[in-house]
Scaffold this active site. Sequence first.
Site, PDB file in Angstrom:
ATOM      1  N   ILE A   1      -1.392   3.265  -0.041  1.00  0.00           N
ATOM      2  CA  ILE A   1      -0.104   3.929   0.147  1.00  0.00           C
ATOM      3  C   ILE A   1      -0.109   5.305  -0.500  1.00  0.00           C
ATOM      4  O   ILE A   1      -0.759   5.533  -1.515  1.00  0.00           O
ATOM      5  CB  ILE A   1       1.051   3.071  -0.404  1.00  0.00           C
ATOM      6  CG1 ILE A   1       0.957   2.920  -1.923  1.00  0.00           C
ATOM      7  CG2 ILE A   1       1.082   1.699   0.258  1.00  0.00           C
ATOM      8  CD1 ILE A   1       2.183   2.256  -2.547  1.00  0.00           C
ATOM      9  N   CYS A   2       0.612   6.205   0.107  1.00  0.00           N
ATOM     10  CA  CYS A   2       0.744   7.573  -0.405  1.00  0.00           C
ATOM     11  C   CYS A   2       1.990   7.621  -1.291  1.00  0.00           C
ATOM     12  O   CYS A   2       3.111   7.489  -0.801  1.00  0.00           O
ATOM     13  CB  CYS A   2       0.875   8.545   0.768  1.00  0.00           C
ATOM     14  SG  CYS A   2       1.088  10.251   0.277  1.00  0.00           S
TER      15      CYS A   2
END
Length: 523
Positions: free
Chosen positions: A115-116
């Site tokens: 995930i960013c």
Amino acid sequence: MVDEGTRKTLSSIPLLTTKAGPRDKELWIQRLKEEYQSLIKYVQNNKAADNDWFRLESNKEGTKWFGKCWYIHDLLKYEFAVEFDIAVTYPMTAPEIALPELDGKTAKMYRGGKICLSDHFKPLWARNVPKFGIGHAMALGLGPWLAVEIPDLIAKGIFYLKRIIPIGNNFCHSLSSSQFKVDVTLESAFHVKEAFQNIKGEMGQKVTRTDFEWVYTEEPHASRRKIILEKYPQIKKLFGYDPNFKWVVTGMVLTQLMMLFVMKDRSWPIILLVAYCFGGVINHSLMLAIHEISHNLAFGHSRPMHNKIFGFFANLPVGIPISISFKKYHLEHHRYQGDEIRDTDIPTYLEAKLFCTTFGKFIWVILQPFFYAFRPLITYPKPPTTLELINAIIQIIFDVVVVYFFGGRVLAYLLLGSFMAMGLHPVAGHFISEHYMFKKGYETYSYYGPLNWITFNVGYHNEHHDFPAVPGSKLPEVKRIAPEFYDDLPQHDSWTAVLYDFVMDPDVGPYARIKRKARGLST
């Protein structure tokens, strides 16, 4: 900054005291105890607040974590596998939490399903080492990410609800999250209905972008170079040229010259097969040698003519004269990255409009050598120089000699190899991986895989643009010296995957480039 709700949640998660990572043996055991105590308290708090949303466990060493997380949306429960590794630099480095099932489904995610996180997460984590642990990473990182991304993915139809399974007899009376289960299927890139379309329908899918990504900031590399050199001035010692480079290139040229004898009188199928699998790879590598030479990295900046002459030599097996012309345009690509006129690496509007479907992008990739060669002549023409004419004359003489002594098929072996290895070929993936915007806001991407071994480390592209005076053989050293400037940037793991994603992903295409207004021109 964090909102009041998150601040309240964080205040209830016990802080950690032991600063230790997996390499610290006994101290790491103490750290793990603190991690588990903190996580258990966090889960207990969540249950007490009727906000239970994840389960985690680890391997015996505490270096690999895995489990489940879920998110409730419109009274439906969406559940995902979650996993992450503990880096050897932990707790200085936060865990990179991944949801593998969602890989490729959202732009807010790196390859592999990582995930960013928000821009605020890493500075907050850094200020709280070693107090923050895995529980804090879940609360500050994964929790907010799920709250933003899952409703958006649902709205876009990425999840397809197969059925709702009631649990108990109270389903019709009370729809609390504990009284029913949702069976959710992640669909492929084309969603449910498109999975049943014929090939024509799939290949006709249009890209989502209708224009380039226009920005009004300077290209990022000059400023980052200044910051890195202030912190790591020893990188200047890497500037210069690689004395072994000329021998490597000479070996590749001689290999292709020997192949002229091998390929003489071969059938066309053999010519094509060997050109794609072997000769094209060497010729592509020679083109990247010409890239190195354009930066004077064969003999250094003090001997520019030596570099140019060696460029003529490296150019021979490629079959077409490119050495001098490439340098004329490539250096401006560095200086004016994204410039709508001077950066001829960016596709034209005509290309973007014509090749805007899946099938169109497939054709564009195949024809990429032609666009790469002729685009500058149309968008940014420059008068030919004397050295370009010399380059052309030398190349024509070489090609004529090849045809005279070995036949036209052998020259085709060289030319077709150059053409095929610049199009739909694994080594050609770098053309797209380098600057096409796979993640919004990022215009240069590195690749650290094995194909760097035969491409003079061109995959280290952020490092190259930051320090074009460093030869390819020393670019890994730049990353080793200044890892914090590169480790967290989006990167590619496979050039073949880049080609596939470029063709199949409707969010990526010729328009997926960051562009800037030309300097000195009216906007």
